[in-house]
Scaffold this motif. Structure first.
Motif, PDB file in Angstrom:
ATOM      1  N   GLN A  62       0.860  -1.169   0.096  1.00  0.00           N
ATOM      2  CA  GLN A  62       0.130   0.105  -0.005  1.00  0.00           C
ATOM      3  C   GLN A  62       0.810   1.166  -0.093  1.00  0.00           C
ATOM      4  OE1 GLN A  62      -2.546  -0.464   3.348  1.00  0.00           O
ATOM      5  NE2 GLN A  62      -3.989  -1.993   2.475  1.00  0.00           N
ATOM      6  N   GLN A  86       2.200   1.688  -3.424  1.00  0.00           N
ATOM      7  CA  GLN A  86       1.129   2.283  -4.321  1.00  0.00           C
ATOM      8  C   GLN A  86       1.055   3.617  -4.140  1.00  0.00           C
ATOM      9  OE1 GLN A  86      -0.423   0.412  -6.789  1.00  0.00           O
ATOM     10  NE2 GLN A  86      -1.211   2.570  -7.459  1.00  0.00           N
ATOM     11  N   ALA A  87       1.162   4.176  -2.542  1.00  0.00           N
ATOM     12  CA  ALA A  87       0.900   5.421  -2.403  1.00  0.00           C
ATOM     13  C   ALA A  87       1.930   6.398  -3.074  1.00  0.00           C
ATOM     14  CB  ALA A  87       0.857   5.786  -1.038  1.00  0.00           C
ATOM     15  N   GLU A  88       3.199   5.856  -3.028  1.00  0.00           N
ATOM     16  CA  GLU A  88       4.400   6.517  -3.836  1.00  0.00           C
ATOM     17  C   GLU A  88       4.057   6.838  -5.081  1.00  0.00           C
ATOM     18  OE1 GLU A  88       6.887   8.015  -2.350  1.00  0.00           O
ATOM     19  OE2 GLU A  88       6.661   7.347  -0.254  1.00  0.00           O
ATOM     20  N   VAL A  89       3.847   5.582  -5.818  1.00  0.00           N
ATOM     21  CA  VAL A  89       3.315   5.756  -7.300  1.00  0.00           C
ATOM     22  C   VAL A  89       2.474   7.004  -7.578  1.00  0.00           C
ATOM     23  CG1 VAL A  89       2.596   4.430  -9.090  1.00  0.00           C
ATOM     24  CG2 VAL A  89       3.899   3.258  -7.834  1.00  0.00           C
ATOM     25  N   ASN A  90       1.278   6.788  -6.704  1.00  0.00           N
ATOM     26  CA  ASN A  90       0.258   7.809  -6.937  1.00  0.00           C
ATOM     27  C   ASN A  90       0.810   9.211  -6.839  1.00  0.00           C
ATOM     28  OD1 ASN A  90      -1.563   5.733  -7.295  1.00  0.00           O
ATOM     29  ND2 ASN A  90      -2.261   5.588  -5.273  1.00  0.00           N
ATOM     30  N   ARG A  91       1.678   9.148  -5.523  1.00  0.00           N
ATOM     31  CA  ARG A  91       2.229  10.754  -5.421  1.00  0.00           C
ATOM     32  C   ARG A  91       3.044  11.178  -6.625  1.00  0.00           C
ATOM     33  NH1 ARG A  91       2.150   9.046   0.137  1.00  0.00           N
ATOM     34  NH2 ARG A  91       4.292   8.075  -0.126  1.00  0.00           N
ATOM     35  N   LYS A 147       2.748  10.040  -9.839  1.00  0.00           N
ATOM     36  CA  LYS A 147       1.962  10.289 -10.704  1.00  0.00           C
ATOM     37  C   LYS A 147       1.643  11.858 -10.592  1.00  0.00           C
ATOM     38  CE  LYS A 147       0.733   5.648 -12.121  1.00  0.00           C
ATOM     39  NZ  LYS A 147      -0.299   4.955 -12.395  1.00  0.00           N
ATOM     40  N   GLY A 148       0.939  12.180  -9.499  1.00  0.00           N
ATOM     41  CA  GLY A 148       0.367  13.475  -9.192  1.00  0.00           C
ATOM     42  C   GLY A 148       1.461  14.565  -9.455  1.00  0.00           C
ATOM     43  N   GLU A 208       2.065  15.107 -13.123  1.00  0.00           N
ATOM     44  CA  GLU A 208       0.967  15.466 -13.698  1.00  0.00           C
ATOM     45  C   GLU A 208       0.750  17.147 -13.548  1.00  0.00           C
ATOM     46  OE1 GLU A 208      -2.543  15.881 -16.060  1.00  0.00           O
ATOM     47  OE2 GLU A 208      -0.982  14.303 -15.867  1.00  0.00           O
TER      48      GLU A 208
END
Length: 279
Positions: free
Chosen positions: A208, A211-216, A218-219, A222
């Motif tokens: 988890q 995944q949070a690091e990946v989401n950060r 990506k954000g 972007e």
């Protein structure tokens, strides 16, 4: 001269006869109280038909009545058996039962006293019923399915005692224990399972977090992309504004001290001083 005792003898005899009549009369009746059932025996032979609550007539002198308590009785009995996987299983049961009042004659003929019923019927049948229930499952299942173990035990015991005129009302498992080796093995297994569950939890937590690091990431990417597009668009407008300012200066027009620009797509204004604009 009359004998003084000649008149007292008939009186004494009459008194004795009266007493015998009263005694015989009293012995001709028996009272069965609530919660009791009786069995009448004549010359030592039990007669058919139980004596239930109330007053009953019986032959005097040659008969006897055995009274049984038909209220709830409680008896604790230990049990020991082997499980399906041949583990030693010990238990202690509390049995609540009562005698069937309609069958006390057969009980009197076959078992006799209540003590005989407990020691010769209830105790051994409890042992056999426990062996039947324990053999249906493994030692581990006996722990995890304790309620089902009790249900199988209750069913087996009720069927076995019913034919003896004994009604099982309820049973309780007071204690259920295994051999020391099995108890130690169960404890070690539980520890291993807890460690495995902890490892799964840690792995999920790490997953988890990743995944949070990946989401950060990506954000952030972007956001940088949007910023680059905004700066690129604003850079084009800034060139045009500088060209306009230069044209105004050549024409001698007075310029405002503050210039407001904005991104048409976002509608966000950008305010800067004219002093920041250089040729």
């Amino acid at each position: 001269m009359r004998n003084p005792y000649s008149q007292s003898i008939p009186t004494l005899i009459a008194g004795i006869i009266t007493a015998l009549i009263v005694l015989v009369g009293l012995s001709s009746f028996v009272i069965i109280n609530p919660g009791q059932a009786g069995v009448i025996s004549i010359l030592g032979k039990a007669q058919d038909g139980p004596l239930l609550e109330g007053i009953h007539i019986k032959p005097p002198l040659i008969s006897n009545v055995d009274v049984y308590d038909v209220t709830v009785q409680k008896f604790e009995v230990p049990g020991q058996s082997s499980t399906k996987d041949l583990q030693e299983l010990s238990a202690s049961f509390a049995i609540n039962f009562r005698l069937d009042p309609t069958q006390v004659v057969d009980i009197r003929r076959k078992q006799g006293t209540l003590q005989n019923i407990v020691s010769k019927i209830v105790a051994p049948q409890t042992q056999e019923s426990f062996k039947i229930a324990a053999a249906l499952r493994t030692a581990e299942e006996s722990i995890t399915q304790r309620s089902k173990l009790k249900e199988d035990f209750d069913l087996a015991l009720s069927e076995r005692l019913d034919k003896y005129g004994i009604i099982v009302l309820d049973t309780s498992v007071i204690d259920l224990s295994f051999s020391r080796d099995f108890a130690r093995a169960v404890e070690e297994k539980q520890i291993a399972e807890q460690k495995a569950q902890r490892a799964v939890y840690v792995a999920r937590e790490a997953e988890q977090e990743a995944q949070a690091e990946v989401n950060r990431a990506k954000g952030k990417a972007e956001a940088q992309r949007l910023l680059a597009e905004t700066l690129k668009a604003q850079g084009g407008e800034l060139v045009l504004q500088k060209e306009a300012i230069a044209a105004w200066r050549e024409g001698g027009a007075q310029m405002p001290k503050v210039l407001v620009m904005g991104d048409k797509s976002s509608g966000v204004p950008f305010i800067f001083s004219m002093a920041d604009v250089k040729e």
